[in-house]
Design a protein around this motif. Structure first.
Motif, PDB file in Angstrom:
ATOM      1  N   ASP A 135      34.345  61.281  25.332  1.00  0.00           N
ATOM      2  CA  ASP A 135      34.533  60.506  26.498  1.00  0.00           C
ATOM      3  C   ASP A 135      33.886  59.094  26.235  1.00  0.00           C
ATOM      4  OD1 ASP A 135      32.160  61.302  26.563  1.00  0.00           O
ATOM      5  OD2 ASP A 135      32.023  62.332  28.535  1.00  0.00           O
ATOM      6  N   SER A 137      33.490  55.363  26.346  1.00  0.00           N
ATOM      7  CA  SER A 137      33.812  54.369  27.402  1.00  0.00           C
ATOM      8  C   SER A 137      33.890  53.085  26.560  1.00  0.00           C
ATOM      9  CB  SER A 137      33.018  54.241  28.469  1.00  0.00           C
ATOM     10  OG  SER A 137      33.274  53.085  29.296  1.00  0.00           O
ATOM     11  N   TYR A 140      32.429  49.865  28.245  1.00  0.00           N
ATOM     12  CA  TYR A 140      31.019  49.634  28.598  1.00  0.00           C
ATOM     13  C   TYR A 140      30.182  48.657  27.869  1.00  0.00           C
ATOM     14  CZ  TYR A 140      26.173  51.437  29.538  1.00  0.00           C
ATOM     15  OH  TYR A 140      25.044  51.336  29.947  1.00  0.00           O
ATOM     16  N   ILE A 230      30.697  44.644  33.368  1.00  0.00           N
ATOM     17  CA  ILE A 230      29.587  45.341  33.742  1.00  0.00           C
ATOM     18  C   ILE A 230      28.344  44.188  33.847  1.00  0.00           C
ATOM     19  CG2 ILE A 230      27.609  46.745  33.359  1.00  0.00           C
ATOM     20  CD1 ILE A 230      29.872  48.893  32.153  1.00  0.00           C
ATOM     21  N   ALA A 231      27.957  43.954  34.883  1.00  0.00           N
ATOM     22  CA  ALA A 231      26.929  42.756  35.339  1.00  0.00           C
ATOM     23  C   ALA A 231      27.478  41.412  34.827  1.00  0.00           C
ATOM     24  CB  ALA A 231      25.690  42.988  34.441  1.00  0.00           C
ATOM     25  N   GLY A 232      28.869  41.142  34.806  1.00  0.00           N
ATOM     26  CA  GLY A 232      29.502  39.961  34.534  1.00  0.00           C
ATOM     27  C   GLY A 232      29.397  39.731  32.896  1.00  0.00           C
ATOM     28  N   GLN A 233      29.362  40.536  32.098  1.00  0.00           N
ATOM     29  CA  GLN A 233      29.120  40.233  30.542  1.00  0.00           C
ATOM     30  C   GLN A 233      30.634  40.024  29.928  1.00  0.00           C
ATOM     31  OE1 GLN A 233      28.049  44.209  29.013  1.00  0.00           O
ATOM     32  NE2 GLN A 233      29.744  45.208  29.293  1.00  0.00           N
ATOM     33  N   PHE A 246      37.638  31.158  44.811  1.00  0.00           N
ATOM     34  CA  PHE A 246      38.136  31.791  45.840  1.00  0.00           C
ATOM     35  C   PHE A 246      37.149  33.000  46.395  1.00  0.00           C
ATOM     36  CE2 PHE A 246      41.323  29.843  43.517  1.00  0.00           C
ATOM     37  CZ  PHE A 246      41.931  29.131  44.569  1.00  0.00           C
ATOM     38  N   ALA A 247      36.732  33.927  45.457  1.00  0.00           N
ATOM     39  CA  ALA A 247      35.849  35.070  46.119  1.00  0.00           C
ATOM     40  C   ALA A 247      34.619  34.379  46.848  1.00  0.00           C
ATOM     41  CB  ALA A 247      35.572  35.886  45.029  1.00  0.00           C
ATOM     42  N   SER A 248      34.039  33.202  46.385  1.00  0.00           N
ATOM     43  CA  SER A 248      33.046  32.992  47.256  1.00  0.00           C
ATOM     44  C   SER A 248      33.447  31.719  47.990  1.00  0.00           C
ATOM     45  CB  SER A 248      31.862  32.622  46.292  1.00  0.00           C
ATOM     46  OG  SER A 248      31.635  33.508  45.110  1.00  0.00           O
ATOM     47  N   SER A 249      34.732  31.437  47.926  1.00  0.00           N
ATOM     48  CA  SER A 249      34.934  30.054  48.922  1.00  0.00           C
ATOM     49  C   SER A 249      34.217  28.806  48.638  1.00  0.00           C
ATOM     50  CB  SER A 249      34.913  30.571  50.499  1.00  0.00           C
ATOM     51  OG  SER A 249      35.810  31.464  50.842  1.00  0.00           O
ATOM     52  N   LYS A 250      33.950  28.678  47.382  1.00  0.00           N
ATOM     53  CA  LYS A 250      33.464  27.419  46.843  1.00  0.00           C
ATOM     54  C   LYS A 250      34.365  26.668  46.190  1.00  0.00           C
ATOM     55  CE  LYS A 250      29.061  29.136  45.842  1.00  0.00           C
ATOM     56  NZ  LYS A 250      27.850  28.961  44.922  1.00  0.00           N
TER      57      LYS A 250
ATOM     58  N   LYS B  87      41.400  33.460  56.412  1.00  0.00           N
ATOM     59  CA  LYS B  87      41.270  32.173  56.144  1.00  0.00           C
ATOM     60  C   LYS B  87      42.445  31.167  56.547  1.00  0.00           C
ATOM     61  CE  LYS B  87      38.374  33.084  52.079  1.00  0.00           C
ATOM     62  NZ  LYS B  87      38.380  32.942  50.558  1.00  0.00           N
ATOM     63  N   ALA B 256      27.654  54.951  30.877  1.00  0.00           N
ATOM     64  CA  ALA B 256      28.738  54.356  30.226  1.00  0.00           C
ATOM     65  C   ALA B 256      30.169  54.647  31.036  1.00  0.00           C
ATOM     66  CB  ALA B 256      29.162  55.186  28.786  1.00  0.00           C
ATOM     67  N   LYS B 257      30.086  55.500  32.038  1.00  0.00           N
ATOM     68  CA  LYS B 257      31.077  55.915  32.957  1.00  0.00           C
ATOM     69  C   LYS B 257      30.702  55.451  34.302  1.00  0.00           C
ATOM     70  CE  LYS B 257      33.519  59.915  31.707  1.00  0.00           C
ATOM     71  NZ  LYS B 257      33.285  61.488  31.431  1.00  0.00           N
ATOM     72  N   VAL B 260      30.313  51.311  35.970  1.00  0.00           N
ATOM     73  CA  VAL B 260      31.494  50.389  36.646  1.00  0.00           C
ATOM     74  C   VAL B 260      32.082  51.014  37.722  1.00  0.00           C
ATOM     75  CG1 VAL B 260      32.502  49.428  34.393  1.00  0.00           C
ATOM     76  CG2 VAL B 260      33.172  51.802  35.245  1.00  0.00           C
ATOM     77  N   GLU B 394      28.555  35.310  50.711  1.00  0.00           N
ATOM     78  CA  GLU B 394      28.711  34.740  49.285  1.00  0.00           C
ATOM     79  C   GLU B 394      28.145  35.822  48.422  1.00  0.00           C
ATOM     80  OE1 GLU B 394      27.253  30.704  48.785  1.00  0.00           O
ATOM     81  OE2 GLU B 394      26.728  31.266  46.760  1.00  0.00           O
ATOM     82  N   SER B 397      30.447  38.613  47.732  1.00  0.00           N
ATOM     83  CA  SER B 397      31.700  38.287  46.901  1.00  0.00           C
ATOM     84  C   SER B 397      31.258  37.924  45.652  1.00  0.00           C
ATOM     85  CB  SER B 397      32.565  37.333  47.590  1.00  0.00           C
ATOM     86  OG  SER B 397      31.801  36.261  47.955  1.00  0.00           O
ATOM     87  N   THR B 403      25.801  43.229  40.120  1.00  0.00           N
ATOM     88  CA  THR B 403      25.318  42.743  38.909  1.00  0.00           C
ATOM     89  C   THR B 403      23.717  43.007  38.477  1.00  0.00           C
ATOM     90  OG1 THR B 403      26.650  40.764  39.328  1.00  0.00           O
ATOM     91  CG2 THR B 403      25.019  40.666  37.544  1.00  0.00           C
ATOM     92  N   GLN B 406      23.888  46.874  37.605  1.00  0.00           N
ATOM     93  CA  GLN B 406      24.436  47.026  36.392  1.00  0.00           C
ATOM     94  C   GLN B 406      23.488  46.470  35.182  1.00  0.00           C
ATOM     95  OE1 GLN B 406      28.213  45.477  36.848  1.00  0.00           O
ATOM     96  NE2 GLN B 406      28.998  47.265  37.524  1.00  0.00           N
ATOM     97  N   GLU B 407      22.704  45.429  35.409  1.00  0.00           N
ATOM     98  CA  GLU B 407      21.848  44.978  34.441  1.00  0.00           C
ATOM     99  C   GLU B 407      20.808  45.921  34.164  1.00  0.00           C
ATOM    100  OE1 GLU B 407      22.155  40.375  35.114  1.00  0.00           O
ATOM    101  OE2 GLU B 407      20.402  41.249  36.288  1.00  0.00           O
TER     102      GLU B 407
END
Lengths: 283, 434
Positions: A135, A137, A140, A230-233, A246-250, B87, B256-257, B260, B394, B397, B403, B406-407
């Motif tokens: 399994d 991933s 990841y 994961i964590a924006g990596q 769009f998500a943050s509307s900035k 919106k 690992a699973k 996310v 904010e 979103s 984050t 996950q870090e």
């Protein structure tokens, strides 16, 4: 003067949105301003300095450049290799290869990404079963997630390179190739010393196209890494801009990112064309 | 340079045009207060919406009868695209509804966007409002003013597999330490099950751990500004984060699973019979019932730190508010009250299982349906709400908290470093939102 109607249409469709993009990037412009909850204020280069002082932006920029570079190189390598292969095989396999490539090309990015993700799914995916990975991933780890996306990007963009380069090779007079073969040149030598110089304009176009496409990759990252991993990596610039705008509307910060991307792509293209012109080639 | 003259023209054009700012909508409140005409209402389209529509229809019919010459036009909008719809409604008051349903975490953001009408006076004067539970009241309040009426609340508790617990001779956990121990026992005995399925992107599953340890998301700065300072990096909050993230190990839910996963993913896993326990809401009932585990599970309140206590849960749910742009102020406010009245909420509970926001109505509802008992218990033990700041939208979103989790889970940062960074991001969101 004959160009006037075309220029008007182009101006409307191209210049105006870019003008708006640039304009918005100089203002404080969020949902509150759009819907009139707060007045719009001029920020000058405020959005840009905010962006440039954000360490995440630089990190995302670096990974975008590296990722796009890897995608362009792999796409071109796969596309050109298969184009050469196309010229060497018989009609039936050629047809099959063509159809398969066109199928990949015609698949919408969202569908393609979802299917790839399913193939590599840790619980249900056939890839892990065949490779006996249990399994494991794929999404990841940072590199393995980027690698997975790279495979998908290459898969859906090599057909364009392949078809274009194949057409180019077909246009090369066969005497030239025969002469090279008679001189005892290997396949690789023919490609490097005969085809590449003759195909330079075509290769230039597909390279620039690929750079632009791969630099702007959005769907694949968004779908396959669930919006940046994961964590924006696994964030790339376009997804990052979407998150901000769009998500943050900035909207203004998103526009600033857009302008930076536009300028970078423009610079890359101009430098590349300049280099070509120096070498005495005309497009 | 051939390009130069053209470029100069462009520059000149840009200079002329720079005088104008980007477009904004003139979303000032309408002064009109028509006593007849058509009222437009937006409600969320639920999965299996018919029972909801039936209750709404009966309210609407009664309302139209009571107010001669009015017509109510109800539209059910898909939840997935509600953000864009709302919106758009704020941007173009002409196409906006008069009354709308909205998620309670969006309140402060919508108020800042200038979309919601201040109904403090009317809500205060409404005879039924005094029974509204305090957290629900807090979810319509920004800076001491009321912007809508609570419609229902949603709260999470601990789902567990009765068959698995019986097999292994386990008891439902009474404290957080027991919860973790029980989870590991399940995974050890049945390696194909997650003990307690947790998600790295499941903010509202993680928050009870922070709250139970005495931590907070943010604390209100004194004064009337309604400004907040993040408290996610406090020692107590860090303890909670550690407790939650320590569940992402190979002896419970492999990182690992699980890193996310979001809230829905954990419920899906539980419903499919892949987990011994899960943190789910009363609103997840249908999804779990539809899965493999139907008839093989029960629910208890999520335990707190001390044995026998209940961890504070996040009070989610929806509100109904009036848009600032309405031209039927009196009628719209009246309709809002009718749609969220005790009678409506009671029948909405029967139809959809939405938990009422009035404490007395909720008590009566729980007495009828045993399934709801642990959820009502959780609500009674005290719930928490997100900071009533426009900055919250904010933070939400831009995935600040997922984050951070996950870090820590992936080992990229220590709890202290990750929560410190999250606090910095939260503070900048709070301060830029004013």
């Amino acid at each position: 003067m004959y160009l006037a109607p075309a220029l008007v249409v182009l101006g409307g469709l191209l210049v105006y949105p870019i003008y708006q993009l640039g304009l918005i990037s100089f203002f404080q412009y969020t949902q509150a301003q759009v819907s009139g909850g707060e007045p719009t204020t001029f920020k000058g280069f405020g959005n840009y300095s905010e962006l440039f002082s954000d360490s995440q932006f630089w990190q995302v920029l670096l990974s975008t450049v590296l990722f796009a570079g890897a995608c362009v190189v792999s796409t071109l390598a796969v596309g050109c290799a298969l184009a050469v292969l196309l010229t060497r095989v018989r009609a039936l396999p050629r047809l099959v290869l063509m159809l398969a490539a066109l199928g990949a090309w015609a698949t919408p990015a969202v569908t393609g990404s979802t299917v790839w993700l399913l193939l590599f799914d840790p619980d249900f995916g056939p890839v892990n079963r065949i490779l006996g990975l249990g399994d494991h991933s794929w999404t990841y780890g940072r590199l393995s997630a980027f690698f997975l996306v790279l495979l998908e990007v290459v898969w859906c963009s090599f057909p364009f390179v392949m078809v274009t380069v194949y057409a180019g090779i077909r246009a090369v007079p066969s005497e030239v190739l025969e002469a090279a073969a008679l001189d005892g040149a290997s396949q690789w030598r023919i490609w490097r010393s005969v085809l590449t110089p003759m195909l330079r304009p075509i290769l230039t176009v597909v390279t620039i196209q690929s750079v632009i496409w791969d630099f702007k990759v959005f769907t694949q990252i968004y779908v396959m890494t669930n919006g940046g991993g994961i964590a924006g990596q696994n964030l790339v610039l376009n997804v990052y801009a979407y998150q901000q705008a769009f998500a943050s509307s900035k909207y203004s910060l998103g526009s600033a990112i857009g302008v930076v991307m536009l300028l970078m792509l423009l610079a890359v293209t101009l430098v590349y064309l300049r280099l070509l012109r120096r070498q005495g080639e005309e497009l | 340079m051939k390009l130069a003259p053209r470029f100069a023209v462009l520059l000149a054009a840009a200079a002329v045009a720079a005088g104008c700012a980007p477009q904004t909508s003139d979303n000032s409140s309408s002064d009109k207060d028509d006593k007849s005409g058509t009222l437009r209402v937006w409600l969320f389209q639920e999965v299996g919406n018919d029972p909801k529509a039936k209750v709404v229809d009966s309210v609407v019919t009664a309302f139209e009868k009571a107010h001669k010459g009015t017509k109510v036009d109800v539209e059910y909008i898909p939840i997935d695209t509600r953000a864009q719809r709302v919106k758009a409604a704020f941007n173009d008051p002409k196409s906006a509804p008069d009354v709308m349903e909205y998620g309670n975490t969006d309140t402060a953001g919508y108020v800042k966007d200038g979309g919601l009408l201040d109904v403090t006076k009317e809500f205060g004067a409404w005879s039924e409002a005094k029974d509204t539970d305090p957290t629900a009241k807090q979810s319509v309040t920004v800076d001491g003013k009321t912007y809508g009426s609570p419609f229902y609340v949603g709260v999470r508790a601990l789902y567990y597999r009765t068959d698995v617990f019986k097999d292994l001779g386990l008891q439902p956990p009474k404290s957080m330490a027991e919860l973790a121990a029980t989870a590991r026992k399940i995974h050890k005995a049945k390696s194909d099950l997650y003990g307690l399925v947790v998600g790295g992107a499941y903010t509202y599953g993680a928050m009870p751990f922070v709250w139970a340890n005495g931590g907070e998301l943010a604390t209100a700065k004194g004064g009337s500004g309604g400004s907040y300072t993040s408290a996610i990096d406090s020692a107590a909050a860090q303890k909670g984060i550690k407790a939650y993230t320590s569940l992402f190990t190979s002896d419970n839910c492999p990182a690992a699973k699980c890193a996310v996963m979001g809230g829905n993913d954990t419920i899906t896993a539980f419903a499919a019979g892949k987990a011994g326990m899960a943190i789910g809401g009363d609103f997840s009932h249908t999804a779990v019932e539809a899965g493999k585990v139907k008839g093989k599970y029960a629910v208890v309140p999520l335990p707190g730190v001390a044995s026998g206590s209940v961890a504070p849960a996040f009070a989610g749910g929806n509100n109904i508010g009036v848009l600032k742009s309405t031209s039927h102020r009196t009628l719209a406010v009246d309709l809002m009250e009718q749609l969220t009245s005790k009678a409506t909420q009671a029948s909405m509970f029967d139809a959809m299982g939405f938990l009422p926001t009035f404490t007395d109505v909720r008590g009566a509802a729980a007495a009828k349906v045993p399934f709801e008992k642990p959820f009502v218990q959780t609500l009674a033990a005290g719930t928490k709400f997100v900071p009533a700041s426009p900055g919250w939208s904010e933070i939400d979103s831009s995935l600040v908290l997922p984050t951070m989790l996950q870090e820590v889970i992936s080992g990229k940062k220590s709890v202290a470093a990750a929560s410190g960074d999250a606090a910095k991001k939260m503070n900048s969101a709070f301060s830029s939102a004013g």
